[in-house]
Design a protein around this motif. Structure first.
Motif, PDB file in Angstrom:
ATOM      1  N   ASN A   9       0.845  -1.192   0.000  1.00 48.85           N
ATOM      2  CA  ASN A   9       0.000   0.000   0.000  1.00 48.85           C
ATOM      3  C   ASN A   9       0.881   1.243   0.000  1.00 48.85           C
ATOM      4  O   ASN A   9       1.876   1.313   0.732  1.00 48.85           O
ATOM      5  CB  ASN A   9      -0.913   0.010   1.223  1.00 48.85           C
ATOM      6  N   GLY A  10       0.530   2.208  -0.823  1.00 46.78           N
ATOM      7  CA  GLY A  10       1.303   3.444  -0.922  1.00 46.78           C
ATOM      8  C   GLY A  10       2.316   3.450  -2.050  1.00 46.78           C
ATOM      9  O   GLY A  10       2.858   4.508  -2.399  1.00 46.78           O
ATOM     10  N   ASP A  11       2.587   2.285  -2.647  1.00 45.53           N
ATOM     11  CA  ASP A  11       3.556   2.214  -3.749  1.00 45.53           C
ATOM     12  C   ASP A  11       3.014   2.876  -5.010  1.00 45.53           C
ATOM     13  O   ASP A  11       1.808   2.871  -5.278  1.00 45.53           O
ATOM     14  CB  ASP A  11       3.868   0.751  -4.093  1.00 45.53           C
ATOM     15  N   THR A  12       3.934   3.432  -5.790  1.00 41.52           N
ATOM     16  CA  THR A  12       3.647   3.819  -7.168  1.00 41.52           C
ATOM     17  C   THR A  12       4.300   2.788  -8.062  1.00 41.52           C
ATOM     18  O   THR A  12       5.503   2.521  -7.946  1.00 41.52           O
ATOM     19  CB  THR A  12       4.187   5.216  -7.489  1.00 41.52           C
ATOM     20  N   VAL A  13       3.507   2.180  -8.942  1.00 44.91           N
ATOM     21  CA  VAL A  13       3.942   1.014  -9.697  1.00 44.91           C
ATOM     22  C   VAL A  13       3.787   1.248 -11.198  1.00 44.91           C
ATOM     23  O   VAL A  13       2.752   1.739 -11.652  1.00 44.91           O
ATOM     24  CB  VAL A  13       3.110  -0.224  -9.281  1.00 44.91           C
ATOM     25  N   LEU A  14       4.799   0.886 -11.959  1.00 40.85           N
ATOM     26  CA  LEU A  14       4.741   0.897 -13.415  1.00 40.85           C
ATOM     27  C   LEU A  14       4.441  -0.518 -13.906  1.00 40.85           C
ATOM     28  O   LEU A  14       5.138  -1.470 -13.525  1.00 40.85           O
ATOM     29  CB  LEU A  14       6.072   1.372 -14.004  1.00 40.85           C
ATOM     30  N   LEU A  15       3.414  -0.652 -14.737  1.00 41.24           N
ATOM     31  CA  LEU A  15       3.068  -1.934 -15.351  1.00 41.24           C
ATOM     32  C   LEU A  15       3.095  -1.780 -16.862  1.00 41.24           C
ATOM     33  O   LEU A  15       2.454  -0.874 -17.408  1.00 41.24           O
ATOM     34  CB  LEU A  15       1.670  -2.391 -14.914  1.00 41.24           C
ATOM     35  N   ASP A  16       3.805  -2.654 -17.551  1.00 37.75           N
ATOM     36  CA  ASP A  16       3.834  -2.577 -19.009  1.00 37.75           C
ATOM     37  C   ASP A  16       2.572  -3.202 -19.597  1.00 37.75           C
ATOM     38  O   ASP A  16       1.633  -3.538 -18.872  1.00 37.75           O
ATOM     39  CB  ASP A  16       5.119  -3.212 -19.568  1.00 37.75           C
ATOM     40  N   SER A  17       2.538  -3.369 -20.910  1.00 40.24           N
ATOM     41  CA  SER A  17       1.321  -3.870 -21.562  1.00 40.24           C
ATOM     42  C   SER A  17       1.359  -5.380 -21.796  1.00 40.24           C
ATOM     43  O   SER A  17       0.625  -5.895 -22.633  1.00 40.24           O
ATOM     44  CB  SER A  17       1.093  -3.143 -22.893  1.00 40.24           C
ATOM     45  N   SER A  18       2.193  -6.090 -21.055  1.00 42.22           N
ATOM     46  CA  SER A  18       2.263  -7.540 -21.196  1.00 42.22           C
ATOM     47  C   SER A  18       1.049  -8.205 -20.565  1.00 42.22           C
ATOM     48  O   SER A  18       0.388  -7.643 -19.687  1.00 42.22           O
ATOM     49  CB  SER A  18       3.541  -8.079 -20.535  1.00 42.22           C
ATOM     50  N   THR A  19       0.765  -9.414 -21.001  1.00 43.57           N
ATOM     51  CA  THR A  19      -0.348 -10.154 -20.405  1.00 43.57           C
ATOM     52  C   THR A  19      -0.013 -10.568 -18.973  1.00 43.57           C
ATOM     53  O   THR A  19      -0.906 -10.677 -18.134  1.00 43.57           O
ATOM     54  CB  THR A  19      -0.693 -11.403 -21.239  1.00 43.57           C
ATOM     55  N   THR A  20       1.267 -10.767 -18.658  1.00 40.61           N
ATOM     56  CA  THR A  20       1.645 -11.078 -17.279  1.00 40.61           C
ATOM     57  C   THR A  20       1.346  -9.888 -16.373  1.00 40.61           C
ATOM     58  O   THR A  20       0.844 -10.060 -15.252  1.00 40.61           O
ATOM     59  CB  THR A  20       3.132 -11.455 -17.197  1.00 40.61           C
ATOM     60  N   ALA A  21       1.618  -8.678 -16.854  1.00 36.41           N
ATOM     61  CA  ALA A  21       1.298  -7.478 -16.074  1.00 36.41           C
ATOM     62  C   ALA A  21      -0.209  -7.347 -15.859  1.00 36.41           C
ATOM     63  O   ALA A  21      -0.665  -6.867 -14.817  1.00 36.41           O
ATOM     64  CB  ALA A  21       1.847  -6.234 -16.770  1.00 36.41           C
ATOM     65  N   TYR A  22      -0.992  -7.792 -16.839  1.00 40.12           N
ATOM     66  CA  TYR A  22      -2.449  -7.773 -16.692  1.00 40.12           C
ATOM     67  C   TYR A  22      -2.871  -8.637 -15.502  1.00 40.12           C
ATOM     68  O   TYR A  22      -3.726  -8.238 -14.701  1.00 40.12           O
ATOM     69  CB  TYR A  22      -3.111  -8.274 -17.976  1.00 40.12           C
ATOM     70  N   TYR A  23      -2.256  -9.801 -15.373  1.00 43.78           N
ATOM     71  CA  TYR A  23      -2.605 -10.671 -14.247  1.00 43.78           C
ATOM     72  C   TYR A  23      -2.113 -10.084 -12.917  1.00 43.78           C
ATOM     73  O   TYR A  23      -2.736 -10.305 -11.873  1.00 43.78           O
ATOM     74  CB  TYR A  23      -2.050 -12.071 -14.481  1.00 43.78           C
ATOM     75  N   ILE A  24      -1.014  -9.338 -12.945  1.00 41.73           N
ATOM     76  CA  ILE A  24      -0.589  -8.622 -11.732  1.00 41.73           C
ATOM     77  C   ILE A  24      -1.653  -7.606 -11.335  1.00 41.73           C
ATOM     78  O   ILE A  24      -2.018  -7.494 -10.160  1.00 41.73           O
ATOM     79  CB  ILE A  24       0.767  -7.911 -11.956  1.00 41.73           C
ATOM     80  N   ALA A  25      -2.153  -6.871 -12.321  1.00 38.09           N
ATOM     81  CA  ALA A  25      -3.197  -5.865 -12.047  1.00 38.09           C
ATOM     82  C   ALA A  25      -4.414  -6.506 -11.385  1.00 38.09           C
ATOM     83  O   ALA A  25      -5.015  -5.929 -10.460  1.00 38.09           O
ATOM     84  CB  ALA A  25      -3.587  -5.162 -13.340  1.00 38.09           C
ATOM     85  N   LYS A  26      -4.791  -7.687 -11.835  1.00 37.63           N
ATOM     86  CA  LYS A  26      -5.933  -8.385 -11.234  1.00 37.63           C
ATOM     87  C   LYS A  26      -5.668  -8.713  -9.767  1.00 37.63           C
ATOM     88  O   LYS A  26      -6.595  -8.723  -8.946  1.00 37.63           O
ATOM     89  CB  LYS A  26      -6.234  -9.674 -12.003  1.00 37.63           C
ATOM     90  N   GLU A  27      -4.416  -8.961  -9.418  1.00 37.78           N
ATOM     91  CA  GLU A  27      -4.053  -9.340  -8.053  1.00 37.78           C
ATOM     92  C   GLU A  27      -4.019  -8.152  -7.090  1.00 37.78           C
ATOM     93  O   GLU A  27      -4.089  -8.350  -5.878  1.00 37.78           O
ATOM     94  CB  GLU A  27      -2.681 -10.027  -8.051  1.00 37.78           C
ATOM     95  N   VAL A  28      -3.867  -6.938  -7.611  1.00 35.04           N
ATOM     96  CA  VAL A  28      -3.646  -5.778  -6.722  1.00 35.04           C
ATOM     97  C   VAL A  28      -4.808  -4.792  -6.731  1.00 35.04           C
ATOM     98  O   VAL A  28      -4.670  -3.663  -6.242  1.00 35.04           O
ATOM     99  CB  VAL A  28      -2.335  -5.041  -7.096  1.00 35.04           C
ATOM    100  N   MET A  29      -5.956  -5.186  -7.223  1.00 31.69           N
ATOM    101  CA  MET A  29      -7.075  -4.259  -7.355  1.00 31.69           C
ATOM    102  C   MET A  29      -7.560  -3.692  -6.020  1.00 31.69           C
ATOM    103  O   MET A  29      -8.181  -2.632  -5.988  1.00 31.69           O
ATOM    104  CB  MET A  29      -8.235  -4.942  -8.088  1.00 31.69           C
ATOM    105  N   ASN A  30      -7.293  -4.382  -4.933  1.00 32.48           N
ATOM    106  CA  ASN A  30      -7.740  -3.918  -3.625  1.00 32.48           C
ATOM    107  C   ASN A  30      -6.632  -3.270  -2.801  1.00 32.48           C
ATOM    108  O   ASN A  30      -6.797  -3.036  -1.601  1.00 32.48           O
ATOM    109  CB  ASN A  30      -8.361  -5.085  -2.840  1.00 32.48           C
ATOM    110  N   LYS A  31      -5.514  -2.975  -3.440  1.00 35.25           N
ATOM    111  CA  LYS A  31      -4.414  -2.294  -2.747  1.00 35.25           C
ATOM    112  C   LYS A  31      -4.474  -0.794  -3.047  1.00 35.25           C
ATOM    113  O   LYS A  31      -4.848  -0.383  -4.147  1.00 35.25           O
ATOM    114  CB  LYS A  31      -3.067  -2.878  -3.169  1.00 35.25           C
ATOM    115  N   LYS A  32      -4.095  -0.004  -2.063  1.00 33.25           N
ATOM    116  CA  LYS A  32      -4.108   1.456  -2.221  1.00 33.25           C
ATOM    117  C   LYS A  32      -2.773   1.885  -2.816  1.00 33.25           C
ATOM    118  O   LYS A  32      -1.828   2.245  -2.103  1.00 33.25           O
ATOM    119  CB  LYS A  32      -4.365   2.124  -0.872  1.00 33.25           C
ATOM    120  N   ILE A  33      -2.726   1.848  -4.131  1.00 28.25           N
ATOM    121  CA  ILE A  33      -1.487   2.150  -4.846  1.00 28.25           C
ATOM    122  C   ILE A  33      -1.788   3.045  -6.047  1.00 28.25           C
ATOM    123  O   ILE A  33      -2.949   3.218  -6.430  1.00 28.25           O
ATOM    124  CB  ILE A  33      -0.791   0.863  -5.337  1.00 28.25           C
ATOM    125  N   THR A  34      -0.718   3.584  -6.617  1.00 29.86           N
ATOM    126  CA  THR A  34      -0.821   4.312  -7.884  1.00 29.86           C
ATOM    127  C   THR A  34      -0.227   3.427  -8.975  1.00 29.86           C
ATOM    128  O   THR A  34       0.870   2.881  -8.800  1.00 29.86           O
ATOM    129  CB  THR A  34      -0.058   5.643  -7.825  1.00 29.86           C
TER     130      THR A  34
END
Length: 255
Positions: A92-117
């Motif tokens: 929580n509180g992290d600022t995170v860069l995610l690229d357009s890979s499908t693996t990054a998409y699955y990371i996004a699904k895992e962190v939807m309830n975290k308070k991050i940027t």
């Protein structure tokens, strides 16, 4: 049309457009999808193409681009495993860069309830995270690459370069000890390089099939990453090399 003739024409189509879906080929030849799947299995056994979920592709080692719709389901279990490991690294509180890979998409699904940027050039990740009340979302827009569903031009690149993040999660189409991280698309490589340059801690997120491979365009040397996150423990040579370079290896078998 004879089976051999149809299979030859399948190869011609793949050589021309690099990839094709089972449904597309089924409609083109007016045969069932199961017939096409049998054709693809036969051609793969002869090393004439590579099958992925929902279709097939053909191409050299250094230049392979597969549509996102196919890539998302290819090695899905492995990507979800990597995503779970990456999510444990995000606080929580992290600022995170995610690229357009499908693996990054699955990371996004895992962190939807975290308070991050989250800063991303992926249209799919942007749409997914737009429904989260916790995430502050920054979209790097520009010209959309329809195969990768990512914004990939100098507008997107300039947007990424305006920000700094705590952590960057970047995939690639090949990572080797000698050549570092490489990509099959030059502009995608530039954007991933910018993400690594503008982050405090860098994660290379790849399934085990990409380790030891080199593709078309250089992203960065291996030393620019802090962690390699993968679905299987790499070879002894790789583990030793990563240790010597003080790069952490995160995988299911690691402590």
């Amino acid at each position: 049309m004879l089976t051999s003739e149809r299979q030859s024409k399948i190869i011609e189509i793949l050589r021309e457009q690099k990839s094709a879906s089972v449904n597309e080929l089924s409609e083109h030849f007016s045969v069932s999808t199961e017939t096409i799947r049998r054709d693809l299995r036969h051609l793969e056994k002869k090393n004439l193409l590579s099958r992925v979920y929902g279709g097939a592709y053909i191409g050299s080692l250094v230049q392979q681009t597969i549509p996102a719709s196919m890539r998302k389901e290819t090695m899905r279990h492995e990507k979800e495993l990597i995503a779970g490991l990456c999510a444990d690294e995000i606080n929580n509180g992290d600022t995170v860069l995610l690229d357009s890979s499908t693996t990054a998409y699955y990371i996004a699904k895992e962190v939807m309830n975290k308070k991050i940027t989250v800063i991303t050039n992926s249209i799919e990740i942007s749409y997914l995270l737009s429904s989260s009340k916790y995430i502050e979302l920054v979209c790097a827009g520009g010209r959309l690459n329809y195969e990768n569903l990512g914004f990939m031009d100098y507008t997107a690149l300039e947007c990424i370069e305006k920000y700094f993040a705590d952590k960057a999660f970047v995939s690639c189409t090949g990572v080797s000890i000698e050549n570092g991280l490489t990509d099959s698309l030059e502009m995608q490589g530039k954007i991933r390089k910018a993400m690594l340059d503008h982050s405090q801690k860098n994660y290379c997120i790849v399934d085990h099939t990409k380790i030891g491979k080199t593709t078309l365009s250089i992203i960065s040397p291996l030393d620019q990453i802090d962690c390699l996150v993968t679905d299987k423990r790499p070879s002894y040579e790789w583990v030793n090399e990563l240790s010597n370079r003080k790069i952490k290896c995160i995988c299911p078998e690691s402590d």
